[in-house]
Design a protein around this motif. Structure first.
Motif, PDB file in Angstrom:
ATOM      1  N   ASP A  14       1.499   2.910   0.154  1.00 60.08           N
ATOM      2  CA  ASP A  14       1.882   3.949   0.785  1.00 60.08           C
ATOM      3  C   ASP A  14       1.688   5.411  -0.009  1.00 60.08           C
ATOM      4  O   ASP A  14       1.457   6.460   0.874  1.00 60.08           O
ATOM      5  CB  ASP A  14       3.309   3.690   1.194  1.00 60.08           C
ATOM      6  CG  ASP A  14       3.815   2.588   2.005  1.00 60.08           C
ATOM      7  OD1 ASP A  14       2.928   2.333   2.815  1.00 60.08           O
ATOM      8  OD2 ASP A  14       4.904   2.178   1.941  1.00 60.08           O
ATOM      9  N   LEU A  15       1.449   5.156  -1.141  1.00 52.60           N
ATOM     10  CA  LEU A  15       1.447   6.560  -1.763  1.00 52.60           C
ATOM     11  C   LEU A  15      -0.048   6.981  -1.840  1.00 52.60           C
ATOM     12  O   LEU A  15      -0.411   8.222  -2.303  1.00 52.60           O
ATOM     13  CB  LEU A  15       1.766   6.453  -3.557  1.00 52.60           C
ATOM     14  CG  LEU A  15       3.093   6.567  -3.578  1.00 52.60           C
ATOM     15  CD1 LEU A  15       3.377   6.334  -4.994  1.00 52.60           C
ATOM     16  CD2 LEU A  15       3.773   7.824  -3.345  1.00 52.60           C
ATOM     17  N   LEU A  16      -1.021   5.914  -1.661  1.00 48.90           N
ATOM     18  CA  LEU A  16      -2.591   6.242  -1.658  1.00 48.90           C
ATOM     19  C   LEU A  16      -2.817   7.318  -0.829  1.00 48.90           C
ATOM     20  O   LEU A  16      -3.567   8.351  -1.129  1.00 48.90           O
ATOM     21  CB  LEU A  16      -3.468   4.875  -1.268  1.00 48.90           C
ATOM     22  CG  LEU A  16      -4.622   5.111  -1.499  1.00 48.90           C
ATOM     23  CD1 LEU A  16      -4.985   5.134  -2.965  1.00 48.90           C
ATOM     24  CD2 LEU A  16      -5.404   3.500  -1.135  1.00 48.90           C
ATOM     25  N   LEU A  17      -2.708   7.650   0.378  1.00 48.78           N
ATOM     26  CA  LEU A  17      -2.870   8.640   1.398  1.00 48.78           C
ATOM     27  C   LEU A  17      -2.397   9.974   0.805  1.00 48.78           C
ATOM     28  O   LEU A  17      -3.265  10.887   0.812  1.00 48.78           O
ATOM     29  CB  LEU A  17      -2.540   8.200   2.758  1.00 48.78           C
ATOM     30  CG  LEU A  17      -3.162   9.314   3.872  1.00 48.78           C
ATOM     31  CD1 LEU A  17      -4.638   9.394   3.771  1.00 48.78           C
ATOM     32  CD2 LEU A  17      -2.467   8.982   5.202  1.00 48.78           C
ATOM     33  N   PRO A  18      -1.250   9.963   0.575  1.00 47.66           N
ATOM     34  CA  PRO A  18      -0.746  11.326   0.159  1.00 47.66           C
ATOM     35  C   PRO A  18      -1.458  12.022  -1.155  1.00 47.66           C
ATOM     36  O   PRO A  18      -1.699  12.919  -1.219  1.00 47.66           O
ATOM     37  CB  PRO A  18       0.725  11.179  -0.202  1.00 47.66           C
ATOM     38  CG  PRO A  18       1.298  10.140   0.678  1.00 47.66           C
ATOM     39  CD  PRO A  18      -0.002   9.188   0.806  1.00 47.66           C
ATOM     40  N   ALA A  19      -1.661  10.899  -2.043  1.00 43.34           N
ATOM     41  CA  ALA A  19      -2.441  11.192  -3.291  1.00 43.34           C
ATOM     42  C   ALA A  19      -3.677  11.661  -2.964  1.00 43.34           C
ATOM     43  O   ALA A  19      -4.123  12.592  -3.558  1.00 43.34           O
ATOM     44  CB  ALA A  19      -2.284  10.006  -4.502  1.00 43.34           C
ATOM     45  N   ILE A  20      -4.259  11.007  -2.122  1.00 42.83           N
ATOM     46  CA  ILE A  20      -5.806  11.309  -1.814  1.00 42.83           C
ATOM     47  C   ILE A  20      -5.928  12.656  -1.238  1.00 42.83           C
ATOM     48  O   ILE A  20      -6.690  13.558  -1.601  1.00 42.83           O
ATOM     49  CB  ILE A  20      -6.621  10.360  -0.798  1.00 42.83           C
ATOM     50  CG1 ILE A  20      -6.751   9.018  -1.771  1.00 42.83           C
ATOM     51  CG2 ILE A  20      -7.947  10.774  -0.159  1.00 42.83           C
ATOM     52  CD1 ILE A  20      -7.288   7.813  -0.726  1.00 42.83           C
ATOM     53  N   LEU A  21      -4.788  12.914  -0.200  1.00 37.13           N
ATOM     54  CA  LEU A  21      -4.861  14.350   0.348  1.00 37.13           C
ATOM     55  C   LEU A  21      -4.480  15.512  -0.643  1.00 37.13           C
ATOM     56  O   LEU A  21      -5.155  16.637  -0.521  1.00 37.13           O
ATOM     57  CB  LEU A  21      -3.839  14.304   1.420  1.00 37.13           C
ATOM     58  CG  LEU A  21      -4.256  13.438   2.711  1.00 37.13           C
ATOM     59  CD1 LEU A  21      -2.979  13.351   4.014  1.00 37.13           C
ATOM     60  CD2 LEU A  21      -5.690  13.983   3.483  1.00 37.13           C
ATOM     61  N   GLY A  22      -3.630  15.091  -1.585  1.00 37.06           N
ATOM     62  CA  GLY A  22      -3.250  16.041  -2.645  1.00 37.06           C
ATOM     63  C   GLY A  22      -4.434  16.363  -3.513  1.00 37.06           C
ATOM     64  O   GLY A  22      -4.476  17.776  -4.037  1.00 37.06           O
ATOM     65  N   GLY A  23      -5.060  15.434  -3.943  1.00 38.99           N
ATOM     66  CA  GLY A  23      -6.396  15.505  -4.586  1.00 38.99           C
ATOM     67  C   GLY A  23      -7.748  16.098  -3.983  1.00 38.99           C
ATOM     68  O   GLY A  23      -8.402  16.909  -4.555  1.00 38.99           O
ATOM     69  N   SER A  24      -7.651  15.644  -2.673  1.00 40.68           N
ATOM     70  CA  SER A  24      -8.893  16.369  -2.130  1.00 40.68           C
ATOM     71  C   SER A  24      -8.837  17.706  -1.764  1.00 40.68           C
ATOM     72  O   SER A  24     -10.162  18.244  -1.782  1.00 40.68           O
ATOM     73  CB  SER A  24      -9.315  15.340  -0.913  1.00 40.68           C
ATOM     74  OG  SER A  24      -8.411  15.596   0.042  1.00 40.68           O
ATOM     75  N   ILE A  25      -7.850  18.233  -1.506  1.00 44.63           N
ATOM     76  CA  ILE A  25      -7.716  19.826  -1.334  1.00 44.63           C
ATOM     77  C   ILE A  25      -8.265  20.510  -2.438  1.00 44.63           C
ATOM     78  O   ILE A  25      -9.389  21.465  -2.224  1.00 44.63           O
ATOM     79  CB  ILE A  25      -6.523  20.287  -0.803  1.00 44.63           C
ATOM     80  CG1 ILE A  25      -6.098  19.710   0.615  1.00 44.63           C
ATOM     81  CG2 ILE A  25      -6.204  21.672  -0.687  1.00 44.63           C
ATOM     82  CD1 ILE A  25      -4.662  19.648   0.970  1.00 44.63           C
TER      83      ILE A  25
END
Length: 107
Positions: A14-25
């Protein structure tokens, strides 16, 4: 196991998507800045491209945990979202300072 037990159980995926979004910006912003620069890409630019999005990913994961897992409703959620948003930007700032201090471009 009923639905309420299943939804309250924490899963690492469940942490994978927020981490990807937080790092991709920050990665997208840094890539845009580097690609529109007139100079050629230099090897010191790898450190900021790795470290700053890592800080953003950690901030995004913390944002998810605070706003959606630890404090899921009410006024506590509002305070948690505001606090974790501020902490996201602090994480970006600290990772930027660390990345540019490693490369020698922070004076």
């Amino acid at each position: 196991m009923n639905h309420s037990e299943k939804s309250s159980k924490f899963q690492l995926k469940d942490l994978l998507l927020p981490a990807i979004l937080g790092g991709s910006i920050p990665f997208a912003l840094l890539s845009f800045i580097i690609l529109t620069k007139e100079d050629v890409f230099e090897s010191w630019m790898y450190f900021p491209l790795l470290i700053i999005p890592s800080g953003g990913a950690a901030g995004g994961a913390f944002f998810y945990l605070m706003g959606f897992h630890w404090f899921p409703k009410g006024n506590q959620k509002l305070i948690a979202v505001i606090f974790s948003t501020l902490l996201y930007f602090v994480a970006l700032w600290m990772s930027s300072v660390m990345a540019f201090a490693i490369t020698g471009h922070w004076n």
